[in-house]
Motif scaffolding. Structure first.
Motif, PDB file in Angstrom:
ATOM      1  N   MET A   1       0.838  -1.174   0.000  1.00  0.00           N
ATOM      2  CA  MET A   1       0.000   0.000   0.000  1.00  0.00           C
ATOM      3  C   MET A   1       0.882   1.236   0.000  1.00  0.00           C
ATOM      4  N   ARG A   2       0.372   2.268  -0.656  1.00  0.00           N
ATOM      5  CA  ARG A   2       1.170   3.472  -0.778  1.00  0.00           C
ATOM      6  C   ARG A   2       0.367   4.704  -0.384  1.00  0.00           C
ATOM      7  N   TYR A   3       1.094   5.794  -0.194  1.00  0.00           N
ATOM      8  CA  TYR A   3       0.505   7.093   0.105  1.00  0.00           C
ATOM      9  C   TYR A   3       0.153   7.800  -1.204  1.00  0.00           C
ATOM     10  N   PHE A   4      -0.808   8.717  -1.117  1.00  0.00           N
ATOM     11  CA  PHE A   4      -1.152   9.588  -2.234  1.00  0.00           C
ATOM     12  C   PHE A   4      -1.621  10.896  -1.626  1.00  0.00           C
ATOM     13  N   VAL A   5      -1.220  12.025  -2.225  1.00  0.00           N
ATOM     14  CA  VAL A   5      -1.591  13.332  -1.691  1.00  0.00           C
ATOM     15  C   VAL A   5      -2.385  14.125  -2.713  1.00  0.00           C
ATOM     16  N   ILE A   6      -3.388  14.850  -2.218  1.00  0.00           N
ATOM     17  CA  ILE A   6      -4.140  15.794  -3.041  1.00  0.00           C
ATOM     18  C   ILE A   6      -3.954  17.154  -2.394  1.00  0.00           C
ATOM     19  N   SER A   7      -3.395  18.090  -3.144  1.00  0.00           N
ATOM     20  CA  SER A   7      -3.083  19.407  -2.589  1.00  0.00           C
ATOM     21  C   SER A   7      -3.354  20.482  -3.624  1.00  0.00           C
ATOM     22  N   ASP A   8      -3.557  21.701  -3.140  1.00  0.00           N
ATOM     23  CA  ASP A   8      -3.705  22.839  -4.042  1.00  0.00           C
ATOM     24  C   ASP A   8      -2.403  23.625  -4.141  1.00  0.00           C
ATOM     25  N   ASN A   9      -1.343  23.082  -3.558  1.00  0.00           N
ATOM     26  CA  ASN A   9      -0.073  23.787  -3.503  1.00  0.00           C
ATOM     27  C   ASN A   9       1.010  22.951  -4.195  1.00  0.00           C
ATOM     28  N   SER A  10       1.645  23.513  -5.204  1.00  0.00           N
ATOM     29  CA  SER A  10       2.663  22.763  -5.943  1.00  0.00           C
ATOM     30  C   SER A  10       3.909  22.507  -5.095  1.00  0.00           C
ATOM     31  N   ASP A  11       4.218  23.386  -4.139  1.00  0.00           N
ATOM     32  CA  ASP A  11       5.372  23.156  -3.264  1.00  0.00           C
ATOM     33  C   ASP A  11       5.162  21.931  -2.380  1.00  0.00           C
ATOM     34  N   THR A  12       3.954  21.761  -1.887  1.00  0.00           N
ATOM     35  CA  THR A  12       3.629  20.583  -1.083  1.00  0.00           C
ATOM     36  C   THR A  12       3.783  19.318  -1.913  1.00  0.00           C
ATOM     37  N   LEU A  13       3.266  19.348  -3.130  1.00  0.00           N
ATOM     38  CA  LEU A  13       3.386  18.184  -4.013  1.00  0.00           C
ATOM     39  C   LEU A  13       4.840  17.861  -4.317  1.00  0.00           C
ATOM     40  N   THR A  14       5.642  18.894  -4.581  1.00  0.00           N
ATOM     41  CA  THR A  14       7.059  18.681  -4.886  1.00  0.00           C
ATOM     42  C   THR A  14       7.787  18.089  -3.691  1.00  0.00           C
ATOM     43  N   GLY A  15       7.558  18.652  -2.509  1.00  0.00           N
ATOM     44  CA  GLY A  15       8.212  18.147  -1.303  1.00  0.00           C
ATOM     45  C   GLY A  15       7.854  16.710  -1.002  1.00  0.00           C
ATOM     46  N   LEU A  16       6.586  16.372  -1.119  1.00  0.00           N
ATOM     47  CA  LEU A  16       6.174  14.998  -0.850  1.00  0.00           C
ATOM     48  C   LEU A  16       6.627  14.051  -1.949  1.00  0.00           C
ATOM     49  N   ARG A  17       6.714  14.548  -3.174  1.00  0.00           N
ATOM     50  CA  ARG A  17       7.235  13.713  -4.263  1.00  0.00           C
ATOM     51  C   ARG A  17       8.700  13.350  -3.990  1.00  0.00           C
ATOM     52  N   LEU A  18       9.465  14.293  -3.427  1.00  0.00           N
ATOM     53  CA  LEU A  18      10.853  14.005  -3.058  1.00  0.00           C
ATOM     54  C   LEU A  18      10.932  12.918  -1.987  1.00  0.00           C
ATOM     55  N   ALA A  19       9.887  12.801  -1.194  1.00  0.00           N
ATOM     56  CA  ALA A  19       9.824  11.755  -0.173  1.00  0.00           C
ATOM     57  C   ALA A  19       9.224  10.460  -0.714  1.00  0.00           C
ATOM     58  N   GLY A  20       8.910  10.443  -2.010  1.00  0.00           N
ATOM     59  CA  GLY A  20       8.389   9.225  -2.626  1.00  0.00           C
ATOM     60  C   GLY A  20       6.880   9.124  -2.653  1.00  0.00           C
ATOM     61  N   ILE A  21       6.180  10.221  -2.344  1.00  0.00           N
ATOM     62  CA  ILE A  21       4.722  10.209  -2.320  1.00  0.00           C
ATOM     63  C   ILE A  21       4.204  10.932  -3.553  1.00  0.00           C
ATOM     64  N   GLU A  22       3.491  10.207  -4.397  1.00  0.00           N
ATOM     65  CA  GLU A  22       2.901  10.795  -5.594  1.00  0.00           C
ATOM     66  C   GLU A  22       1.638  11.555  -5.207  1.00  0.00           C
ATOM     67  N   GLY A  23       1.174  12.401  -6.115  1.00  0.00           N
ATOM     68  CA  GLY A  23      -0.013  13.166  -5.787  1.00  0.00           C
ATOM     69  C   GLY A  23      -0.644  13.819  -6.983  1.00  0.00           C
ATOM     70  N   ALA A  24      -1.700  14.575  -6.698  1.00  0.00           N
ATOM     71  CA  ALA A  24      -2.430  15.308  -7.720  1.00  0.00           C
ATOM     72  C   ALA A  24      -2.712  16.706  -7.202  1.00  0.00           C
ATOM     73  N   ARG A  25      -2.723  17.658  -8.127  1.00  0.00           N
ATOM     74  CA  ARG A  25      -3.040  19.035  -7.764  1.00  0.00           C
ATOM     75  C   ARG A  25      -4.502  19.303  -8.103  1.00  0.00           C
ATOM     76  N   ALA A  26      -5.194  19.945  -7.168  1.00  0.00           N
ATOM     77  CA  ALA A  26      -6.592  20.316  -7.371  1.00  0.00           C
ATOM     78  C   ALA A  26      -6.788  21.716  -6.813  1.00  0.00           C
ATOM     79  N   GLU A  27      -7.486  22.538  -7.576  1.00  0.00           N
ATOM     80  CA  GLU A  27      -7.728  23.905  -7.121  1.00  0.00           C
ATOM     81  C   GLU A  27      -9.207  24.199  -6.923  1.00  0.00           C
ATOM     82  N   THR A  28     -10.068  23.381  -7.496  1.00  0.00           N
ATOM     83  CA  THR A  28     -11.509  23.595  -7.362  1.00  0.00           C
ATOM     84  C   THR A  28     -12.144  22.382  -6.697  1.00  0.00           C
ATOM     85  N   ARG A  29     -13.387  22.555  -6.302  1.00  0.00           N
ATOM     86  CA  ARG A  29     -14.122  21.458  -5.677  1.00  0.00           C
ATOM     87  C   ARG A  29     -14.238  20.275  -6.628  1.00  0.00           C
TER      88      ARG A  29
END
Length: 102
Positions: A1-29
């Motif tokens: 099992m793995r982690y996944f992040v949903i954030s509206d902030n590209s810095d958060t996504l980049t930082g977590l990607r460096l830790a091996g956590i993939e994610g998606a950016r969302a800005e609207t509902r």
């Protein structure tokens, strides 16, 4: 099992990607709901991280997921610039849960 992040902030996504956590950016509902649905459909995701701002945009879905879904475990993370939680939220939670003042 793995982690996944949903954030509206590209810095958060980049930082977590460096830790091996993939994610998606969302800005609207709608983008947040679509990302949540995709994460829930992916059986390899065990823990879903979502920032507080996006969680506030879709409280019904977040609440339903927390209460009924066996997978993934949903964790709200603070935003980069602020948090909606009180300063002593963790110590207050411990005090309420087990009656010990930390």
């Amino acid at each position: 099992m793995r982690y996944f992040v949903i954030s509206d902030n590209s810095d958060t996504l980049t930082g977590l990607r460096l830790a091996g956590i993939e994610g998606a950016r969302a800005e609207t509902r709608e983008e947040a709901l679509r990302a949540i649905d995709q994460a829930v459909a992916d059986e390899s995701i065990g823990i879903l991280l979502i920032n507080e701002t996006l969680a506030a945009l879709c409280p019904e879905q977040i609440s339903q997921l927390k209460q009924t879904a066996l997978r993934p475990l949903l964790v709200e993370i603070p935003d980069r610039h602020h948090t909606a939680r009180a300063q002593d939220s963790i110590t207050r939670y411990i005090r309420e849960a087990i009656g010990i003042k930390v």
